[in-house]
Write an enzyme that holds these catalytic residues in place. Structure first.
Site, PDB file in Angstrom:
ATOM      1  N   GLU A  51      98.873 -10.405  19.441  1.00 31.29           N
ATOM      2  CA  GLU A  51      98.865  -9.429  18.350  1.00 31.29           C
ATOM      3  C   GLU A  51      99.300 -10.031  17.017  1.00 31.29           C
ATOM      4  O   GLU A  51      98.706  -9.726  15.971  1.00 31.29           O
ATOM      5  CB  GLU A  51      99.766  -8.246  18.702  1.00 31.29           C
ATOM      6  N   HIS A  82     104.894   2.085  26.899  1.00 31.06           N
ATOM      7  CA  HIS A  82     103.575   2.549  26.473  1.00 31.06           C
ATOM      8  C   HIS A  82     103.636   3.961  25.891  1.00 31.06           C
ATOM      9  O   HIS A  82     102.592   4.599  25.724  1.00 31.06           O
ATOM     10  CB  HIS A  82     102.586   2.517  27.647  1.00 31.06           C
TER      11      HIS A  82
END
Length: 405
Positions: free
Chosen positions: A141, A210
């Site tokens: 990322e 998450h």
């Protein structure tokens, strides 16, 4: 990779870009993460009822916080022709239209190419636009976010997808020190027209890592705009507006809203990135919310109407900056404010919104601002415990009743 973007940039001045000849050999990313769709079925229709006056005062509404904006609400398009679409499809439709309109628009992220994205927002775009404009990246990322920011500095308009918004914490340095600040630190020499988007929020038993709500993390970064979509209509309109903006924009999408269905116009439309949406006009209390909590609020509104209350519901949509024009006019009418969010209570959007309201509209309040937020704990995996950490409709009903006493 730099040479790739130089080649695209050299062609960006033309109206069309034939990327078919630039196809690279397809490679699956190192990790294929399978995600099942989750469906939310909530009635967000406006509710009309008789008005019971509860300690209200009459005041002229003066727009003194932000310049007046034109009405671009979904209600204004109700009489036009349209098509029924899911929220993730609306995001894709907006993205695809902008890629056809502007050859500088490109997408990058993990599995965004031939796999179509973890929630299929980019499905079918790689065969149509080619592997250079729909770029599959490694699971890195920080690297591909920095690459996207560099591409924006060189004239492209990248959309960076985080497979999950929580993963973008790995790119926080790029987003804070480069994405938000380079326009200023370069003395205006560079614009950063980049869109950062992806799924977030509390899903259904996705675990703590998450279930992140990153609004609170990014709101303090100078130079970045933040918006949150909640319907297929505003998802498409905000996507198109974010891509066309010369500012870096973070678009928050809730993982439980992707399969929400709505009829949207066939005609092209673009929404204002800094405008809130009046979901339900009312007289007794202003309820400010966004994203998934919009539907919890509308569920609570049904109960409140049956009890004789007339709540005004506003989806703030723009998390940074706030639309103080719409918010302020509502407060001058109702004199009571309830904020409902899924973000954490400490340092969340609700805390910033409370400060902004107290600073600008304190004289119009007849009661202290009430803010309902998620609890300051990691989101549990167990479904029953997970539900306890997030604001539920009965809590909203109880808070309104207390405010209107």
């Amino acid at each position: 990779m730099a040479s790739i973007f130089q080649r695209i940039g050299a062609l960006s001045s033309s109206t069309t870009l034939d990327t078919k000849k630039f196809h690279l050999s397809s490679r699956r990313s190192l990790l294929e993460r399978k995600v099942s769709f989750l469906v939310v079925r909530s009635d967000a229709a406006k509710i009309s009822s008789g008005v019971n006056t509860i300690g209200g005062r009459a005041h002229h509404l003066v727009a003194n916080a932000v310049a007046t904006k034109a009405d671009t609400s979904a209600a204004s398009t109700a009489s036009k022709s349209g098509h029924e679409i899911l929220l993730y499809e609306a995001l894709k439709e907006g993205l695809e239209e902008e890629m056809e309109r502007d050859a500088r628009v490109c997408v990058m992220g993990e599995d965004v190419g031939h796999y179509g994205g973890s929630y299929k927002v980019t499905k079918g775009l790689a065969p149509k636009f080619g592997d250079l404009r729909v770029l599959d990246t490694p699971i890195a990322e920080n690297a591909f976010t920095g690459m996207g920011i560099g591409a924006a500095m060189m004239g492209l308009r990248p959309i960076i997808e985080g497979m999950n918004m929580g993963f973008l914490l790995l790119a926080f340095n790029q987003i804070s020190n480069n994405c938000g600040m380079l326009h200023y630190t370069s003395g205006g020499q560079f614009k950063i027209p980049v869109v950062i988007r992806g799924p977030g929020g509390v899903g259904r038993q996705l675990g703590a890592e998450h279930s992140q709500r990153l609004e609170s993390y990014f709101q303090s970064i100078p130079g970045i705009q933040m918006v949150a979509c909640s319907t297929p209509y505003n998802a498409k309109g905000l996507m198109k507006a974010a891509i066309r903006s010369d500012n870096p924009v973070i678009l928050f999408e809730h993982v439980l809203l992707y399969n929400l269905k709505e009829t949207i116009p066939d005609e092209e439309y673009v929404l204002n990135l800094e405008e809130a949406e009046m979901v339900r006009p009312g007289q007794h209390v202003t309820i400010l919310t966004y994203s998934r909590m919009r539907y919890h609020v509308m569920q609570a509104a049904k109960t409140l109407v049956n009890k004789g209350y007339d709540p005004e519901v506003i989806d703030i949509r723009s998390l940074k900056p706030f639309d103080l024009h719409t918010i302020g006019n509502s407060i001058k009418k109702t004199h009571r404010v309830l904020i409902v969010e899924e973000c954490m209570r400490t340092g969340g959007i609700g805390a910033s919104l409370t400060a902004a309201i107290n600073e600008n509209f304190q004289d119009y309040l007849d009661a202290p601002i009430v803010c309902l937020s998620s609890q300051d704990v990691p989101t549990p995996y167990a479904g029953t415990l997970e539900e306890w950490t997030v604001v539920q409709p009965p809590q909203i009903v109880a808070a309104v009743e207390q405010l209107c006493q």
